[in-house]
Design an enzyme around this catalytic site. Structure first.
Site, PDB file in Angstrom:
ATOM      1  N   LYS A  54      -9.350   6.082   5.767  1.00  0.00           N
ATOM      2  CA  LYS A  54      -8.133   5.339   5.448  1.00  0.00           C
ATOM      3  C   LYS A  54      -8.426   4.176   4.496  1.00  0.00           C
ATOM      4  CE  LYS A  54      -4.805   6.179   9.113  1.00  0.00           C
ATOM      5  NZ  LYS A  54      -3.917   5.537  10.103  1.00  0.00           N
ATOM      6  N   ASP A  86       0.874  -1.166   0.000  1.00  0.00           N
ATOM      7  CA  ASP A  86       0.000   0.000   0.000  1.00  0.00           C
ATOM      8  C   ASP A  86       0.917   1.224   0.000  1.00  0.00           C
ATOM      9  OD1 ASP A  86      -2.234   1.646   0.208  1.00  0.00           O
ATOM     10  OD2 ASP A  86      -2.174   1.606   2.398  1.00  0.00           O
ATOM     11  N   LEU A  87       0.378   2.356  -0.349  1.00  0.00           N
ATOM     12  CA  LEU A  87       1.206   3.566  -0.402  1.00  0.00           C
ATOM     13  C   LEU A  87       1.141   4.336   0.918  1.00  0.00           C
ATOM     14  CD1 LEU A  87       2.989   5.586  -1.919  1.00  0.00           C
ATOM     15  CD2 LEU A  87       0.898   6.582  -2.878  1.00  0.00           C
ATOM     16  N   ASP A  88      -0.004   4.936   1.189  1.00  0.00           N
ATOM     17  CA  ASP A  88      -0.138   5.753   2.388  1.00  0.00           C
ATOM     18  C   ASP A  88      -0.045   4.901   3.641  1.00  0.00           C
ATOM     19  OD1 ASP A  88      -0.481   7.908   0.785  1.00  0.00           O
ATOM     20  OD2 ASP A  88      -2.668   7.951   0.925  1.00  0.00           O
ATOM     21  N   LYS A 111     -11.047  -1.126  -2.085  1.00  0.00           N
ATOM     22  CA  LYS A 111     -10.822  -1.938  -0.904  1.00  0.00           C
ATOM     23  C   LYS A 111     -12.045  -1.778   0.010  1.00  0.00           C
ATOM     24  CE  LYS A 111      -5.857  -0.823  -1.185  1.00  0.00           C
ATOM     25  NZ  LYS A 111      -4.709  -0.152  -0.550  1.00  0.00           N
ATOM     26  N   THR A 130       1.213  10.138   3.603  1.00  0.00           N
ATOM     27  CA  THR A 130       0.551  11.304   2.997  1.00  0.00           C
ATOM     28  C   THR A 130      -0.797  11.550   3.659  1.00  0.00           C
ATOM     29  OG1 THR A 130      -0.529   9.964   1.295  1.00  0.00           O
ATOM     30  CG2 THR A 130       1.665  10.836   0.785  1.00  0.00           C
ATOM     31  N   GLU A 145      -0.168  -3.627   4.418  1.00  0.00           N
ATOM     32  CA  GLU A 145      -1.191  -2.601   4.572  1.00  0.00           C
ATOM     33  C   GLU A 145      -1.177  -2.037   5.989  1.00  0.00           C
ATOM     34  OE1 GLU A 145      -3.562  -0.899   3.283  1.00  0.00           O
ATOM     35  OE2 GLU A 145      -3.976  -1.695   1.272  1.00  0.00           O
ATOM     36  N   ASP A 146      -1.691  -0.805   6.123  1.00  0.00           N
ATOM     37  CA  ASP A 146      -1.809  -0.218   7.455  1.00  0.00           C
ATOM     38  C   ASP A 146      -3.263  -0.005   7.856  1.00  0.00           C
ATOM     39  OD1 ASP A 146      -2.340   1.926   5.672  1.00  0.00           O
ATOM     40  OD2 ASP A 146      -1.830   3.364   7.258  1.00  0.00           O
ATOM     41  N   SER A 166      -2.707   0.958  -4.482  1.00  0.00           N
ATOM     42  CA  SER A 166      -3.114   2.129  -3.706  1.00  0.00           C
ATOM     43  C   SER A 166      -4.471   2.635  -4.154  1.00  0.00           C
ATOM     44  CB  SER A 166      -2.075   3.244  -3.876  1.00  0.00           C
ATOM     45  OG  SER A 166      -2.515   4.447  -3.292  1.00  0.00           O
ATOM     46  N   ALA A 167      -5.198   3.224  -3.209  1.00  0.00           N
ATOM     47  CA  ALA A 167      -6.464   3.874  -3.527  1.00  0.00           C
ATOM     48  C   ALA A 167      -6.240   5.257  -4.096  1.00  0.00           C
ATOM     49  CB  ALA A 167      -7.337   3.955  -2.276  1.00  0.00           C
TER      50      ALA A 167
END
Length: 989
Positions: free
Chosen positions: A814, A778-780, A914, A786, A938-939, A883-884
């Protein structure tokens, strides 16, 4: 989980009954049947049956031997509706042998018996009956009867009858008979079971006898086929012979003196010849010569040749499973009955009930090409070829049927014996045009697996082009859609006469593409044959161009991430499963077709069948999303269904569900799961059990002439092993918990694809089933944070709109894309906004967000991430971002890490957000790695749901209490490392 109860003891190579039960006798007669693909003899008693009426079906059948009768229509026959039934006949009973001891007839219903056993031996290919019988006068005699239909002599069956007096010496009498007074069973309430006939159909023309030889000649009423059933005998003791006839029964009486503990043996040789095979004047001559040769060879030599043939079959067809004895028995039982049931002469096929009973009138269906032919293709490709030759044999009748349906080309009958359509209910028969494409699909797979271009360019091309021509003519060009096939029925017979059945359209697309390819090959490689086809069937290059256009523009109905089973299925009301009692299944026996047809309910796999057969045309996400939608709507009222759901379920990683489907499939006959084995075996389900091993657990797919494996194993098993023939080479594949071993036993090296990687099999190679190959981030919150920028941008928008917004509520956003985030914010307000206003809000938020993220630099990577990316790269691990955020490419560039990632899947490429697994499945597919060999990091809880649903190992970054569904939770990215990820992957569920 077993779906039925175990009826017969678990034995590796045999099926054994140790007590005779009148109540289950018809079922047992099916199970203990013997055959050779032409002759099928139910496991009846040689002495005849004196039990209660309706508890035995004394049946002998010949594959492809039938009679016809007019179909009765209440208001007359409508145009194009079939005129005649075709029903496989119960033919002359040639196996009868009666034993008399001092005038008392051996009978299970008189006297007493002990040490009883009826056994089917799948290595020897025989059925034996053994027991000790006590006469009413106290004499004890051991009886052993063995019989089989010869695999090496199509027209020959053999019975060996041994009688051993145990406490007396005296006269024994054997009465060996042929009985022509036979008829089919009538079942009025189940359309799957009954016969079109009542009473005797075969008319006796002549009885011929000479010493120990005897024969009956009989003829069918309407088809005019003549049948000769003949017998010859050999005995090991001197005897007195007497011949008697009584009506349509010819008897040979053998009297002899027998000593105590000395075995008297009667060998009976039986032949069946009909005018479907030879001219009528030759029937007796052929019978006589074959019986003379059999008698001269003797029982032992014939049995040895029979067993030798079986040895060759089992060399390839035997599937070994360690960890489940009952399953091992069932797999062999199924394979054996498939071999006993299949026609091998190019003029007969394999019926839905084989030649073991009268269910479905002995008809052949699409089951052949989609279920049974694959079994033979990889085990006995010569038989697969003969099954295709049968379709070419009846091609003229398929042409006639297409003409009757006002179409060009050829349309194969949905259910038939000799080529004509015999089903009066067109909605669930003739409308199933997909049978044409199923045959073309089987042809394509056969040619790819064997390289048999000679068959393709001759018989195959003719079938392929004529069926392609039918579809090109039957389809229609609809503006805004493309090429459509309307008024059809797919595999699901609970949804009939609809438009654009996806299974049909996808299969036809495949056929048209193949027809174009074969046409081009013929023009280049065999111009002489192409010229012949131009002359004989009028094929042209322009026609092939039309096929190509239709294939390219074939219409497939899609709606919000779902593929419609047809144009209207998704608009129907779901069936009320919760309030449908179990006793109301199968639905077709309790509800009118119109009631069923207006609901979302399936009899069997339809779209899921397409996901299997045409799997390379669908993404992993397509398969998962649609499988999850259609699987709960399927009743599996057809025995063809469970195996297909199991195969696709295995591909998706649903191993527990797959195993349940497997057990429903593989023991459907031995456990009498549908309570109808009395009517005959379920050949398609038997083949389906093999398919679930090979195509399901081992994940075999054959695409464009190459073999792809994705092996897995049920938790209850230690290992499984199967063999397969491909391009003349014999491969052995063994799968255990950790690895798969491919071994070339015979032939030239073969290239296979193991979990997506090409491997050349030269001798033996062992490959891991589960290996960490890719990490999807995942990105964030994982690569960088971010979230603060998102929060600021959303906060400014919320303030502008007068909507309360704080960090606590921001947690709901999120892992959620821009549209969904906006809706979550707006629901806190009181004002309604237009779609145009919402689009502007999202644009404003994104503009502000992009302004804020321009400050991102490499130093904004989260702790431990730079080192981790370098480690993964050095170990050859593929990486992707899921990523979303639509701004993911810009952010990765700003962070200076774009070069690490082979692909970026963001919200712009998705149909669903997601926690749907689409984003992770698409990332894995882009990387060319199976999901089980990936880790997703993922977070957010919704992100972890996505990872888990994709079938990947899941690593959470954050609070363990919140991210509890992850396989491993780390509190910070600082803890991430190559070694830690390997540990996480190894311990993943």
């Amino acid at each position: 989980m077993r779906t039925g109860h175990i009826i017969y003891p678990s034995e590796p190579w045999t099926i054994t009954e140790t007590a005779f039960d009148v109540e289950t006798n018809q079922r047992d007669e099916t199970v203990f049947a013997v055959g050779n693909g032409y002759i099928g003899i139910r496991g009846n008693l040689e002495e005849g049956y004196d039990g209660p009426q309706g508890t035995s079906l004394h049946g002998t059948y010949l594959n492809g031997f039938y009679d016809s009768s007019p179909i009765a229509y209440s208001k007359g026959r409508h145009y194009g509706h079939p005129e005649f039934h075709q029903t496989m006949l119960n033919v002359t009973d040639g196996k009868l042998i009666e034993l008399y001891v001092d005038g008392e007839k051996f009978n299970l219903f008189t006297g007493e018996y002990e040490a009883y056993e009826r056994k089917l031996d799948m290595q020897k290919g025989t059925m034996t009956r053994t027991m000790i019988w006590n006469t009413q006068s106290g004499k004890r005699i051991r009886i052993r009867i063995e019989r089989f239909a010869s695999f090496t002599s199509k027209h020959l069956a053999v019975v060996r009858y041994e009688a051993t007096p145990l406490n007396f010496s005296g006269q024994l009498l054997f009465v060996s008979a042929i009985n022509g007074q036979v008829s089919n069973q009538v079942a009025a309430h189940d359309p799957r079971a009954g016969s079109a006939f009542s009473g005797q159909v075969l008319q006796t023309k002549d009885i011929v006898e000479n010493e120990t030889f005897g024969a009956l000649l009989q003829q069918t009423r309407m088809t005019g086929f003549t049948l000769a059933c003949a017998m010859e005998h050999g005995l090991n003791q001197p005897f007195q012979l007497e011949t008697r006839t009584e009506g349509q029964r010819l008897e040979k009486w053998f009297r002899m003196e027998s000593e105590e503990n000395v075995t008297t043996t009667l060998d009976k040789y039986i032949t069946y010849y009909s005018t479907k095979d030879v001219p009528e004047p030759e029937l007796l001559e052929r019978s006589t010569k074959e019986l003379e040769a059999a008698k001269q060879a003797g029982f032992a030599r014939i049995a040895e040749a029979h067993r030798h043939y079986l040895n060759g079959f089992w060399k390839t067809a035997d599937v070994l499973v360690e960890g489940d004895e009952a399953l091992q028995q069932a797999l062999r039982f199924n394979a054996f009955h498939l071999l006993q049931s299949v026609g091998r002469d190019g003029r007969t096929n394999i019926g839905a009930k084989g030649i073991t009973g009268e269910g479905y009138d002995g008809h052949y269906f699409w089951d052949t090409e989609t279920y049974m032919l694959p079994f033979f293709l990889y085990n006995k490709p010569d038989i697969a070829k003969q099954l295709l030759r049968y379709r070419h044999h009846i091609l003229p009748k398929a042409r006639a049927r297409a003409k009757e349906m006002s179409q060009k080309g050829a349309l194969y009958a949905w259910r038939t014996i000799d080529g004509e359509e015999t089903s009066a209910y067109y909605a669930a028969s003739t409308a199933q045009y997909h049978i044409n494409a199923d045959i073309a699909y089987a042809l394509k797979k056969y040619v790819e697996a064997t390289g048999d271009k000679s068959f393709l360019y001759n018989e195959g091309a003719e079938m392929l082009f004529e069926t392609a021509r039918f579809f090109a003519d039957a389809g229609a060009w609809i503006e805004g859609r493309g090429f459509c096939l309307n008024g059809v029925t797919g595999p699901d017979e609970y949804t009939t006469v609809i438009d654009n059945n996806t299974y049909t359209n996808v299969m036809v697309k495949d056929e048209l593409e193949y027809a174009v390819k074969v046409a081009a090959e013929l023009r280049a490689e065999r111009p002489d044959r192409w010229a012949e086809l131009m002359s004989s069937i009028g094929i042209t290059e322009e026609e092939a161009v039309g096929w190509q256009k239709a294939a390219q523009q074939m219409y497939i109905h899609r709606d919000k991430g779902l593929i419609g089973q047809d144009d209207t299925f998704l608009m129907k009301a779901p069936w009320d499963f919760a309030n449908t009692p179990k006793e109301r299944y199968p639905l077709m026996l309790h509800y009118h077709a119109l009631v069923i047809n207006r609901h979302q309910v399936l009899k069997q796999a339809d779209l899921v069948m397409a996901l299997f057969l045409q799997g390379n045309r669908f993404t992993a996400w397509d398969k998962q999303r649609n499988y999850n939608y259609y699987e709960p709507l399927t009743t599996h009222d057809s025995s063809l269904s469970a195996c297909i759901h199991g195969i696709v379920g295995a591909e998706l990683g649903y191993m527990d569900k797959t195993y349940d489907y497997f057990m429903q499939t593989v023991r459907v006959d031995l456990d009498d799961y549908h309570h109808n084995v009395k009517d005959g075996i379920h050949t398609a389900s038997m083949a389906g059990g093999w398919m679930m091993i090979v195509n399901g657990f081992a994940g075999l797919r054959q695409y464009n002439g190459e073999l792809y494996f994705q092996p897995d194993i049920p938790t209850k098993w230690t290992s499984y092993t199967f063999r397969m023939v491909y391009r003349g080479s014999l491969l052995s594949i063994r799968v255990d918990k950790a690895q798969t071993t491919y071994n070339l036993l015979e032939g030239e090296p073969v290239v296979i694809h193991h979990l997506g990687k090409a491997v050349r099999i030269v001798n033996e190679v062992t490959l891991s089933n589960r290996k960490l190959e890719a990490v999807i981030f995942d990105l964030d919150g994982v690569l960088t944070d971010t979230a603060e920028f998102h929060y600021q941008a959303w906060h400014e928008l919320a303030d502008k709109l007068g909507i309360p917004f704080d960090r606590e509520y921001n947690e709901n956003l999120k892992g959620v894309d821009r549209r969904a985030s906006l809706e979550l914010i707006l629901q806190r307000g009181t004002k309604e906004y237009t779609e145009a206003e919402k689009e502007q809000f999202m644009a404003d938020k994104n503009t502000r967000y992009q302004e804020l993220i321009r400050s991102i630099k490499p130093e904004h990577l989260l702790p431990g991430i730079p080192e981790l990316l370098d480690e993964l790269k050095s170990h050859g691990i593929k990486m992707a971002v899921a990523s979303a955020s639509r701004n993911a490419p810009f952010i990765l560039d700003s962070l200076g890490v774009s070069g690490y990632f082979e692909t970026i899947v963001d919200a712009g490429a998705l149909e669903r957000d997601k926690p749907d697994p689409e984003v992770f499945l698409k990332a894995a597919e882009a990387l060319g790695v199976v999901p089980r060999n990936c880790i997703g990091i993922e977070d957010a809880f919704s992100g972890l749901q996505s990872v888990c649903a994709a079938g990947m190992a899941a690593v959470g970054i954050g609070d363990p209490a919140v991210l509890h569904i992850a396989d491993t939770v780390l509190t910070s990215t600082k803890e991430l490392s190559w070694e830690r990820l390997k540990e996480c992957y190894k311990s993943a569920k």
